[in-house]
Enzyme design. Structure first.
Site, PDB file in Angstrom:
ATOM      1  N   GLU A 581       0.831  -1.209   0.000  1.00 26.37           N
ATOM      2  CA  GLU A 581       0.000   0.000   0.000  1.00 26.37           C
ATOM      3  C   GLU A 581       0.865   1.259   0.000  1.00 26.37           C
ATOM      4  OE1 GLU A 581      -2.935  -0.451  -0.742  1.00 26.37           O
ATOM      5  OE2 GLU A 581      -3.050  -2.589  -0.271  1.00 26.37           O
ATOM      6  N   ASP A 646       3.545  -4.817  -5.434  1.00 24.36           N
ATOM      7  CA  ASP A 646       3.979  -6.123  -4.928  1.00 24.36           C
ATOM      8  C   ASP A 646       5.493  -6.193  -4.807  1.00 24.36           C
ATOM      9  OD1 ASP A 646       1.471  -7.227  -4.619  1.00 24.36           O
ATOM     10  OD2 ASP A 646       1.462  -8.240  -6.564  1.00 24.36           O
TER      11      ASP A 646
END
EC number: 3.4.24.-
Length: 749
Positions: A581, A646
């Site tokens: 995030e 990621d």
């Protein structure tokens, strides 16, 4: 009152249940420990003599959890996802009522079970707030299947007998009052009523959110709406699957109309025209790859919009949608009101199409979309017809249990009420302290790598990137305002639910949701507040507030492991999610927003060009992944933002973990888990993979590739770790192995 006297019985039940759980944990742990000791004695597993081992119950539990998920016969350097997840996937087949299943849905189901227990408790006028009482009544009405069956289609037919909801396909079959009139049909009135009273966005999506270039202010936005099918390409492609989906949709529309009273031949004729219209709408929709932040930001006033697209009364539409009885301060919306028109070309094409289309076809389509959205609230005969449709497009073979459907509905309708109920019982406040450790560790790691390893960004842009990283605000658990009972009660004061009228209750919640975002128009954006449902099993980044958000529902095993478990597990799971995030603030879209949440260029031209050049590596890497289950390659450009997050999140969390080892343990490794021979670094990567274990039906796999923002789970795992040298060191992956991309590795952050 009887409900008041049940508390001691309930406490007794909890005590008994707690005793049973403790017994199960003890017996299970003993069996696991016994198995481990047996395997060691047989030479099948080894305890390294110079290593410290953790034999606490929590560590035995963690070791058992890991053993149950892995497949030790797979080479981790060949396919790490299979090595990490084959055991879990084998032991957790996809339920018949779901299109896919994984650790996220598993945790979602466990949260739902907890909510079910909370919602099914008898109402206590003394203990329960007014809002909680309403949530329980709403749940009870949804579970009142006898009343739902008795009502059958009557509540929906009542709506269809009144303008603007009359459905042309039904002709006079539901009575003369239900006959549609072309002369009386108003596109504006129908669209406005659907949006303003039922929260149904058809053709046009009108909503309120922060202004991208003035993120302290809220503004009206106009966008394209959704279609009946989830995937736009299924209207356009000539593949066997796409054709079968269109055919299934057509048959579903026809059968639904017939179930509501239409003549079958009339329904077949009319719904062909409806499907043709929806295909035309799909053709003009702006595809995902063209929906960039810059392209979508077209700010103008309503007068300018009306001059650009004069075929529609935009001011009249907006004024009819907003209920000024709720928001009297919005009565003065005028042609000078600013709006952001996200898809100008779509709207130009839309009204060109509608201008040449028969009104009857438009009306049939509009009412179909309203009917479609209400099918879940009707009797079983409608549910079973929906299931036939779902078999084709999702591969599911049974309906969700009624309780599960009801919990999901209550959670979406009254998120903050249900969220408070969940938080009061299941959220431990000390989780915030550990989350702060993880967030600050990730923040440090991002800045540390930016300073020491980033050679492509110039000094000025790097300075601003560090400023933005330092400004990221983390929100954990739940928004504070949900604990204010007076505030929540007041917010729901106009709603009066009845246990005997589920459909009527649904309509009340739709009206409530339809009007809720207009509350914010003309109000400042509360930059330190957040509005995420606490029971959500997911995490988020908000570009407009530069926030990362971690609801209580996400902060549970196997995502969040407490302080009594090895830190490697938490850093590898929720730690990577924190990094994921955080990195969204610097992905291909988030990087365009400054530290204050404004869409404002802060990159030098040189750094921006180098960023774009480096993204090509990642686009190509993921585009080359072929998913046999879907019969498609991953869309590397569509999934770029998530792939950047990621890869960056994995690196940041690993660096943060190693810093924790150095700072908190003076460089001494954590005690190992017994019997599984994994190092702490290996446990970190296993924990990363374990929260992404997932399997799909072919239909769901295809949809995931077509419209999913993320790469499929196996490529999320293998893609990121194959780019990361620390993974290759941890598992001794040779240079020519699949999980070691070596010189071909991609990296941005």
């Amino acid at each position: 009152m009887e409900a008041e006297t049940g508390s001691s019985v309930e406490t007794g039940k909890k005590a008994n249940r707690g005793t049973r759980i403790a017994l199960v944990v003890f017996v299970g742990g003993t069996l696991v420990l016994g198995t481990i000791l047996f395997l060691v004695s047989q030479g099948l597993l080894s305890l390294q003599a110079k290593q410290e081992y953790c034999l606490k119950p929590e560590c035995i539990e963690a070791a058992a959890a890991i053993l149950s998920k892995v497949n030790l016969s797979v080479d981790p350097c060949d396919n790490f996802f299979r090595f990490a997840c084959d055991g879990w996937i084998s032991n957790n087949p996809i339920p018949e009522d779901m299109p896919s299943y994984g650790v996220y849905p598993w945790l979602r189901h466990n949260v739902d079970l907890k909510l079910k227990e909370l919602l099914e408790k008898s109402i206590s006028r003394r203990r329960d707030t007014e809002a909680i009482q309403k949530a329980k009544i709403l749940y009870s009405s949804c579970m009142n299947e006898k009343a739902i069956e008795k009502a059958d289609a009557k509540p929906l037919l009542h709506i269809l007998r009144h303008s603007p909801f009359r459905w042309p396909v039904l002709e006079s079959n539901i009575g003369p009052e239900g006959v549609w009139s072309e002369r009386k049909f108003s596109l504006l009135q129908t669209l406005a009523t659907f949006r303003g009273q039922y929260s149904n966005s058809v053709f046009i999506r009108l909503y309120v959110s922060p202004d991208d270039k003035a993120s302290n202010e809220h503004i009206l936005k106009l966008d394209q709406a959704t279609l009946s099918l989830a995937v736009r390409e299924d209207y356009l492609d000539n593949s066997t699957e796409a054709k079968s989906y269109r055919d299934a949709l057509y048959k579903f529309m026809v059968d639904t109309a017939v179930l509501l009273g239409a003549n079958s031949s009339r329904a077949e004729h009319d719904m062909k025209s409806v499907l043709r219209l929806e295909i035309k709408i799909a053709e003009i929709m702006i595809p995902h790859e063209n929906r960039t932040s810059e392209a979508m930001y077209n700010k103008m006033n309503i007068s300018e919009l009306s001059a650009m697209i004069p075929q529609f009364d935009w001011l009249g539409y907006i004024k009819k949608v907003i209920d000024t009885r709720l928001y009297p301060h919005l009565k003065d919306i005028s042609p000078s009101e600013n709006v952001v028109v996200r898809v100008p070309q779509y709207f130009k094409d839309l009204f060109r199409i509608l201008g040449s289309e028969r009104k009857k076809t438009i009306a049939n389509y509009l009412v179909w979309r309203m009917v479609y959205s209400r099918i879940p609230n009707l009797s079983r005969r409608f549910q079973y017809r929906w299931l036939e449709f779902s078999r084709v497009i999702q591969g599911t073979t049974t309906l969700l249990p009624q309780w599960d459907k009801c919990v999901n509905f209550i959670e979406s309708a009254l998120p903050y009420v249900v969220g408070k109920m969940f938080v009061d019982v299941y959220f431990q406040e000390d989780k915030k302290e550990m989350m702060e450790e993880l967030v600050e560790g990730v923040r440090w790691a991002f800045i540390d790598m930016l300073e020491k390893e980033n050679e492509w960004m110039d000094a000025g842009t790097k300075r601003k990137a560090k400023e933005k990283a330092r400004a990221v605000l983390a929100k954990v658990g739940y928004p504070e305002f949900i604990m204010n009972d007076t505030h929540v009660n007041e917010d729901l004061k106009a709603i009066k639910f009845s246990e005997a009228d589920y459909f009527g209750n649904v309509l009340q919640t739709r009206k409530y949701l339809a009007q809720s975002d207009f509350f914010w128009l003309r109000k400042a954006v509360p930059k330190t507040e957040w509005f995420t449902n606490p029971t959500t099993v997911n995490a988020f980044y908000s570009a407009s507030t530069n926030q990362i958000r971690f609801p209580a529902g996400e902060l549970q095993k196997p995502f969040f492991w407490g302080t009594e478990y090895p830190r490697s597990l938490s850093y590898g799971a929720i730690g990577v999610i924190v990094g994921h995030e955080f990195t969204h603030g610097f992905d291909n879209n988030g990087r365009k927003y400054d530290k204050n949440g404004n869409l404002d260029p802060w990159w030098s031209t040189e750094s921006e060009e180098k960023f774009k050049e480096k993204t090509k590596c990642m686009i190509n890497q993921y585009s080359n992944y072929y998913w046999k289950k879907a019969g498609l390659n991953v869309k590397g450009k569509r999934t770029l933002g998530e792939n950047i997050a990621d890869n960056g999140g994995l690196r940041e969390a690993f660096r943060a973990y190693r810093k924790w080892i150095n700072d908190r343990r003076q460089g001494l490794e954590e005690p190992l888990l017994p019997g599984i021979t994994f190092t702490n670094n290996q446990l970190f990567f296993l924990s990363y993979a374990h929260v992404r274990c997932n399997s799909y039906r072919p239909e769901a796999a295809r949809e995931q590739v077509q419209i999913g923002a993320h790469s499929p789970p196996q490529f999320r795992v293998n893609g990121a770790i194959s780019n990361f040298e620390e993974f290759q060191k941890a598992f001794n992956c040779p240079p020519n192995s699949t999980m070691n991309r070596g010189m071909d590795s991609c990296r941005l952050w």
